[in-house]
Design an enzyme around this catalytic site. Structure first.
Site, PDB file in Angstrom:
ATOM      1  N   ALA A 161      -5.706 -61.478  17.119  1.00  8.53           N
ATOM      2  CA  ALA A 161      -5.710 -59.888  17.589  1.00  8.53           C
ATOM      3  C   ALA A 161      -6.916 -59.556  18.293  1.00  8.53           C
ATOM      4  O   ALA A 161      -7.689 -58.657  18.013  1.00  8.53           O
ATOM      5  CB  ALA A 161      -5.852 -58.919  16.181  1.00  8.53           C
ATOM      6  N   ARG A 217      -4.457 -52.129  29.271  1.00  4.71           N
ATOM      7  CA  ARG A 217      -3.344 -51.311  29.666  1.00  4.71           C
ATOM      8  C   ARG A 217      -3.194 -50.263  28.852  1.00  4.71           C
ATOM      9  O   ARG A 217      -2.459 -49.367  29.141  1.00  4.71           O
ATOM     10  CB  ARG A 217      -2.211 -52.292  30.104  1.00  4.71           C
ATOM     11  CG  ARG A 217      -2.135 -52.972  31.331  1.00  4.71           C
ATOM     12  CD  ARG A 217      -1.271 -54.274  31.407  1.00  4.71           C
ATOM     13  NE  ARG A 217      -0.011 -53.715  31.368  1.00  4.71           N
ATOM     14  CZ  ARG A 217       1.209 -54.355  30.895  1.00  4.71           C
ATOM     15  NH1 ARG A 217       0.869 -55.951  30.832  1.00  4.71           N
ATOM     16  NH2 ARG A 217       2.090 -54.092  31.136  1.00  4.71           N
ATOM     17  N   THR A 240      -5.254 -68.659  23.599  1.00  3.22           N
ATOM     18  CA  THR A 240      -4.612 -68.452  22.289  1.00  3.22           C
ATOM     19  C   THR A 240      -5.008 -69.843  21.348  1.00  3.22           C
ATOM     20  O   THR A 240      -5.253 -69.744  20.386  1.00  3.22           O
ATOM     21  CB  THR A 240      -2.981 -68.448  22.171  1.00  3.22           C
ATOM     22  OG1 THR A 240      -2.681 -69.565  23.167  1.00  3.22           O
ATOM     23  CG2 THR A 240      -2.468 -67.116  22.748  1.00  3.22           C
ATOM     24  N   ASN A 256       1.838 -54.247  25.219  1.00  3.34           N
ATOM     25  CA  ASN A 256       0.493 -54.184  26.128  1.00  3.34           C
ATOM     26  C   ASN A 256       0.489 -52.747  26.713  1.00  3.34           C
ATOM     27  O   ASN A 256      -0.634 -52.716  27.324  1.00  3.34           O
ATOM     28  CB  ASN A 256       0.950 -55.064  27.230  1.00  3.34           C
ATOM     29  CG  ASN A 256       1.038 -56.578  26.518  1.00  3.34           C
ATOM     30  OD1 ASN A 256       0.214 -57.013  25.838  1.00  3.34           O
ATOM     31  ND2 ASN A 256       2.068 -57.242  26.789  1.00  3.34           N
ATOM     32  N   ARG A 269       4.361 -27.086  -0.992  1.00  4.35           N
ATOM     33  CA  ARG A 269       3.203 -27.912  -0.933  1.00  4.35           C
ATOM     34  C   ARG A 269       2.884 -28.619  -2.130  1.00  4.35           C
ATOM     35  O   ARG A 269       3.644 -28.445  -3.195  1.00  4.35           O
ATOM     36  CB  ARG A 269       1.900 -26.920  -0.604  1.00  4.35           C
ATOM     37  CG  ARG A 269       1.886 -26.049   0.914  1.00  4.35           C
ATOM     38  CD  ARG A 269       1.084 -24.973   0.817  1.00  4.35           C
ATOM     39  NE  ARG A 269      -0.035 -25.447   0.175  1.00  4.35           N
ATOM     40  CZ  ARG A 269      -1.256 -24.538  -0.133  1.00  4.35           C
ATOM     41  NH1 ARG A 269      -0.946 -23.130   0.002  1.00  4.35           N
ATOM     42  NH2 ARG A 269      -2.504 -24.744  -0.363  1.00  4.35           N
ATOM     43  N   TYR A 306       5.302 -15.824  -1.672  1.00  6.88           N
ATOM     44  CA  TYR A 306       4.159 -16.928  -2.084  1.00  6.88           C
ATOM     45  C   TYR A 306       4.167 -17.064  -3.455  1.00  6.88           C
ATOM     46  O   TYR A 306       3.930 -16.176  -4.398  1.00  6.88           O
ATOM     47  CB  TYR A 306       2.803 -16.437  -1.572  1.00  6.88           C
ATOM     48  CG  TYR A 306       1.757 -17.626  -1.832  1.00  6.88           C
ATOM     49  CD1 TYR A 306       1.782 -19.019  -1.554  1.00  6.88           C
ATOM     50  CD2 TYR A 306       0.586 -17.182  -2.677  1.00  6.88           C
ATOM     51  CE1 TYR A 306       1.072 -19.817  -2.046  1.00  6.88           C
ATOM     52  CE2 TYR A 306      -0.495 -18.211  -3.288  1.00  6.88           C
ATOM     53  CZ  TYR A 306      -0.088 -19.320  -2.967  1.00  6.88           C
ATOM     54  OH  TYR A 306      -1.068 -20.571  -3.206  1.00  6.88           O
ATOM     55  N   ASN A 348      14.728 -13.666 -10.524  1.00  3.98           N
ATOM     56  CA  ASN A 348      14.976 -13.223  -9.108  1.00  3.98           C
ATOM     57  C   ASN A 348      13.821 -12.589  -8.634  1.00  3.98           C
ATOM     58  O   ASN A 348      12.967 -11.722  -9.129  1.00  3.98           O
ATOM     59  CB  ASN A 348      16.021 -12.295  -9.122  1.00  3.98           C
ATOM     60  CG  ASN A 348      16.345 -11.678  -7.902  1.00  3.98           C
ATOM     61  OD1 ASN A 348      17.224 -12.389  -7.163  1.00  3.98           O
ATOM     62  ND2 ASN A 348      15.632 -10.682  -7.277  1.00  3.98           N
ATOM     63  N   ASN A 382      -3.430 -15.539  -6.823  1.00  6.78           N
ATOM     64  CA  ASN A 382      -3.856 -16.649  -7.772  1.00  6.78           C
ATOM     65  C   ASN A 382      -5.299 -16.912  -7.402  1.00  6.78           C
ATOM     66  O   ASN A 382      -5.891 -17.804  -8.150  1.00  6.78           O
ATOM     67  CB  ASN A 382      -3.065 -17.989  -7.502  1.00  6.78           C
ATOM     68  CG  ASN A 382      -3.099 -18.099  -6.131  1.00  6.78           C
ATOM     69  OD1 ASN A 382      -3.322 -17.455  -5.203  1.00  6.78           O
ATOM     70  ND2 ASN A 382      -2.941 -19.709  -6.010  1.00  6.78           N
ATOM     71  N   TYR A 383      -6.061 -16.269  -6.592  1.00  7.66           N
ATOM     72  CA  TYR A 383      -7.525 -16.576  -6.203  1.00  7.66           C
ATOM     73  C   TYR A 383      -8.289 -15.421  -6.003  1.00  7.66           C
ATOM     74  O   TYR A 383      -7.817 -14.413  -5.297  1.00  7.66           O
ATOM     75  CB  TYR A 383      -7.369 -17.317  -4.668  1.00  7.66           C
ATOM     76  CG  TYR A 383      -8.383 -17.910  -4.278  1.00  7.66           C
ATOM     77  CD1 TYR A 383      -9.241 -18.647  -5.013  1.00  7.66           C
ATOM     78  CD2 TYR A 383      -8.775 -17.747  -2.979  1.00  7.66           C
ATOM     79  CE1 TYR A 383     -10.474 -19.382  -4.694  1.00  7.66           C
ATOM     80  CE2 TYR A 383      -9.945 -18.195  -2.457  1.00  7.66           C
ATOM     81  CZ  TYR A 383     -11.052 -19.248  -3.322  1.00  7.66           C
ATOM     82  OH  TYR A 383     -11.855 -19.620  -2.830  1.00  7.66           O
TER      83      TYR A 383
HETATM   84  C1  UD1 Z   1       1.574 -66.693  24.986  1.00  5.95           C
HETATM   85  C2  UD1 Z   1       2.267 -68.174  24.970  1.00  5.95           C
HETATM   86  C3  UD1 Z   1       3.287 -68.005  25.703  1.00  5.95           C
HETATM   87  C4  UD1 Z   1       4.652 -67.391  25.131  1.00  5.95           C
HETATM   88  C5  UD1 Z   1       3.902 -65.931  24.877  1.00  5.95           C
HETATM   89  C6  UD1 Z   1       4.988 -65.128  24.038  1.00  5.95           C
HETATM   90  C7  UD1 Z   1      -0.014 -69.014  25.261  1.00  5.95           C
HETATM   91  C8  UD1 Z   1      -0.943 -69.876  25.965  1.00  5.95           C
HETATM   92  N1  UD1 Z   1       0.985 -68.658  25.819  1.00  5.95           N
HETATM   93  O1  UD1 Z   1       1.749 -66.186  26.355  1.00  5.95           O
HETATM   94  O2  UD1 Z   1       3.862 -69.623  25.778  1.00  5.95           O
HETATM   95  O3  UD1 Z   1       5.605 -67.426  25.598  1.00  5.95           O
HETATM   96  O4  UD1 Z   1       2.735 -65.848  24.277  1.00  5.95           O
HETATM   97  O5  UD1 Z   1       4.823 -63.776  24.037  1.00  5.95           O
HETATM   98  O6  UD1 Z   1      -0.454 -69.236  24.101  1.00  5.95           O
HETATM   99  N2  UD1 Z   1      -5.115 -63.652  22.093  1.00  5.95           N
HETATM  100  C9  UD1 Z   1      -6.270 -63.819  21.644  1.00  5.95           C
HETATM  101  N3  UD1 Z   1      -7.400 -64.435  22.349  1.00  5.95           N
HETATM  102  C10 UD1 Z   1      -7.103 -64.946  23.215  1.00  5.95           C
HETATM  103  C11 UD1 Z   1      -5.960 -64.831  24.072  1.00  5.95           C
HETATM  104  C12 UD1 Z   1      -4.889 -64.290  23.523  1.00  5.95           C
HETATM  105  O7  UD1 Z   1      -6.620 -63.180  20.486  1.00  5.95           O
HETATM  106  O8  UD1 Z   1      -8.145 -65.452  23.946  1.00  5.95           O
HETATM  107  C13 UD1 Z   1      -3.922 -62.858  21.358  1.00  5.95           C
HETATM  108  C14 UD1 Z   1      -3.517 -61.615  22.257  1.00  5.95           C
HETATM  109  O9  UD1 Z   1      -4.181 -60.529  21.963  1.00  5.95           O
HETATM  110  C15 UD1 Z   1      -2.208 -61.475  22.107  1.00  5.95           C
HETATM  111  C16 UD1 Z   1      -1.756 -63.018  21.879  1.00  5.95           C
HETATM  112  O10 UD1 Z   1      -2.787 -63.708  21.571  1.00  5.95           O
HETATM  113  O11 UD1 Z   1      -1.732 -60.841  20.821  1.00  5.95           O
HETATM  114  C17 UD1 Z   1      -0.756 -63.642  23.047  1.00  5.95           C
HETATM  115  O12 UD1 Z   1      -1.723 -63.597  23.966  1.00  5.95           O
HETATM  116  P1  UD1 Z   1      -1.272 -63.376  25.528  1.00  5.95           P
HETATM  117  O13 UD1 Z   1      -2.247 -63.430  26.503  1.00  5.95           O
HETATM  118  O14 UD1 Z   1      -0.484 -62.052  25.468  1.00  5.95           O
HETATM  119  O15 UD1 Z   1      -0.275 -64.633  25.639  1.00  5.95           O
HETATM  120  P2  UD1 Z   1       0.936 -64.635  26.633  1.00  5.95           P
HETATM  121  O16 UD1 Z   1       0.227 -64.937  27.949  1.00  5.95           O
HETATM  122  O17 UD1 Z   1       1.627 -63.699  26.473  1.00  5.95           O
HETATM  123 CA    CA Z   2       1.749 -61.570  25.617  1.00  5.93          CA
END
Ligand code: UD1
Ligand code: CA
Length: 454
Positions: free
Chosen positions: A10, A16, A82, A230, A335, A368, A379, A388-389
């Protein structure tokens, strides 16, 4: 299950989204995306969970640990891919256990799917298992490359794909289950000599395979569950998909939803058979609705318990109970902490707060009822107010069974209307009314004759 874990990525910036809130904290059907991923991992058997945060990490840590105090956090200070992101959590991963790797921005992932992946992983005895999907348009995704026997060979990212690889339409969904030890070994070996100069997590797959451990993809045709967010447009798309998934669940259980596109039902809501939900209805929190009810149009029920055969239209009801065969609305406001019994009418422009209403009572309009204990078969005339207040303290009004209250009466609490008593229209009642008597508390009418001629 031997101490299954999950690491949720995350750290992405979510540019975007154009938001001051970190992307994974944006809500889908009322729950932050990352919480939905955590829920799915937990339900699938992950005993401990780590989140790799980056952008807006303080906010992410605060929001997640507020609900899930056991989740561990790791920081990825610069976005290097990743694989690099998972490396930040290497101390968490462990050697003897398996670990899911998931994205915090894919809120539609189902616990059952993760459980299936884990079963697949165990059954095959793999070092790593992923979920792949067959899609028409593979642009943007990693491609799954197989040998002529159909065995997994490697993943190739879109930007690195050449020749025939470009036409492969089996893609990496980004959902993984690894043996912890194999993952850690492989993470230390991957390089960033690729088109994006990033450490790719999927590169660990080929490394694990080369070391002689099994790697395979569990295939699916449905990518909808792996949809990532995204942008705000994609956020609305996953919202619609999840809303529909929940609505379909209820329809399959015997609930009629006349316009699913306009019906929002929270994850934990329960609805009985043959209940009809009309458009513009929002059912939230721990709301439970019985059988044969009619809810909506345009109603919001939050943490409500509703019996059988009750209708609620154009109304808001919060943290309260409504019994059987009761009619609420149009334009009623219930409420918190109210207990409204059976065969009651809570009609238009009626507000009930922190009160008990006995069976068979009619509160038809413009009234109320606050901090009151109301008996059976009462009724309420139009325009009754429980006063009430006093500006400092709240007091209770007690109305015993079979009382009749005329229109436009003020009942100044603390006050008790005893069983079977009557209140004349226009009265301001400040003293208790004895059983079976009539309270008249207004000035007598005087007619001044010939007034207009003067
Ligand atoms: C990645 C996969 C791809 C796959 C796709 C599916 C890699 C290199 N590629 O690509 O094979 O088909 O997901 O959606 O893994 N993130 C980090 N830190 C980083 C990079 C990414 O935390 O340095 C997190 C991003 O926030 C995101 C997730 O990893 O939640 C995926 O990253 P993203 O850049 O979207 O990967 P894709 O290019 O979509
Ligand atoms: Ca992605």
């Amino acid at each position: 299950m031997e101490n299954l874990k999950a690491v949720i990525l995350a750290a992405g910036e979510g540019k975007r989204m154009k938001s001051n809130i970190p992307k994974v904290l944006h809500k889908v059907m009322g729950r932050p995306m990352v919480m939905r991923v955590i829920d799915a991992a937990r339900k699938a058997g992950a005993e401990s969970i780590a989140v790799v945060a980056g952008h807006g990490s303080e906010q992410v840590i605060e929001a997640v640990s507020g609900e899930e105090p056991d989740v561990k956090f790791y920081l990825q200070e610069s976005r290097q891919g990743t694989g690099h992101a998972v490396k930040q959590a290497v101390d968490f991963i462990g050697d003897k256990n398996d670990v899911f790797i998931l994205y915090g921005d894919t809120p539609l992932i189902k616990a059952e799917t993760l459980a299936d992946l884990y079963d697949f992983h165990k059954k095959e005895g793999n070092g790593a298992s992923i979920i792949s999907a067959h899609v028409e348009n593979s642009a943007g995704y990693g491609r799954i490359i197989r040998d002529r026997n159909g065995n997994f060979v490697k993943n190739v990212e879109d930007k690195d794909a050449v020749g025939d690889e470009r036409n492969v339409n089996e893609i990496n969904t980004g959902v993984y289950c690894f043996n912890g030890k194999r993952l850690k070994e492989a993470l230390s070996l991957i390089k960033n000599d690729n088109a994006q100069k990033e450490y790719y997590l999927p590169d660990t797959l080929a490394v694990i395979l080369e070391k002689g451990y099994g790697v395979n993809a569990m295939e699916t045709d449905d990518v909808s569950e792996f949809m990532g967010v995204n942008s705000r447009v994609q956020l609305s798309e996953v919202e619609a998909a999840l809303k529909n998934r929940i609505n379909v669940f209820h329809m399959e259980n015997g609930v009629t939803i006349t316009d699913p596109s306009q019906t929002y039902i929270g994850d934990f809501v329960k609805i009985g058979r043959d209940t009809i939900i009309h458009p513009g209805t929002i059912l939230e929190g721990s709301t439970e609705i019985g059988e044969n009810c009619e809810i909506g149009p345009y109603s919001r029920l939050t943490n409500m318990v509703v019996g059988n055969g009750t209708s609620v239209q154009f109304s808001t009801a919060l943290d309260s109970y409504v019994g059987n065969g009761t009619k609420v609305g149009p334009y009623a406001y219930i409420r918190p902490n109210s207990k409204i019994g059976d065969n009651i009418k809570v009609g238009d422009f009626v507000e009930v707060k922190n009160s008990v209403i006995g069976d068979g009572t009619k509160i038809s309009h413009l009234t109320y009822v606050g901090d009151s204990d109301v008996g059976k078969n009462i009724n309420f005339g139009c325009g009754t107010v429980t006063v009430n207040y006093d500006g400092k303290k709240k007091f209770r009004t007690v109305i015993e069974d079979n009382v009749f209250i005329g229109c436009n009466a003020n009942l100044v609490a603390p006050v008790t209307l005893k069983e079977g008593s009557y209140v004349a229209a226009g009265s301001t009642v400040t003293k208790d009314v004895p059983e079976g008597s009539l309270a008249v508390a207004r000035s007598r009418q005087q007619n001044i004759e010939g007034w207009t001629k003067k």
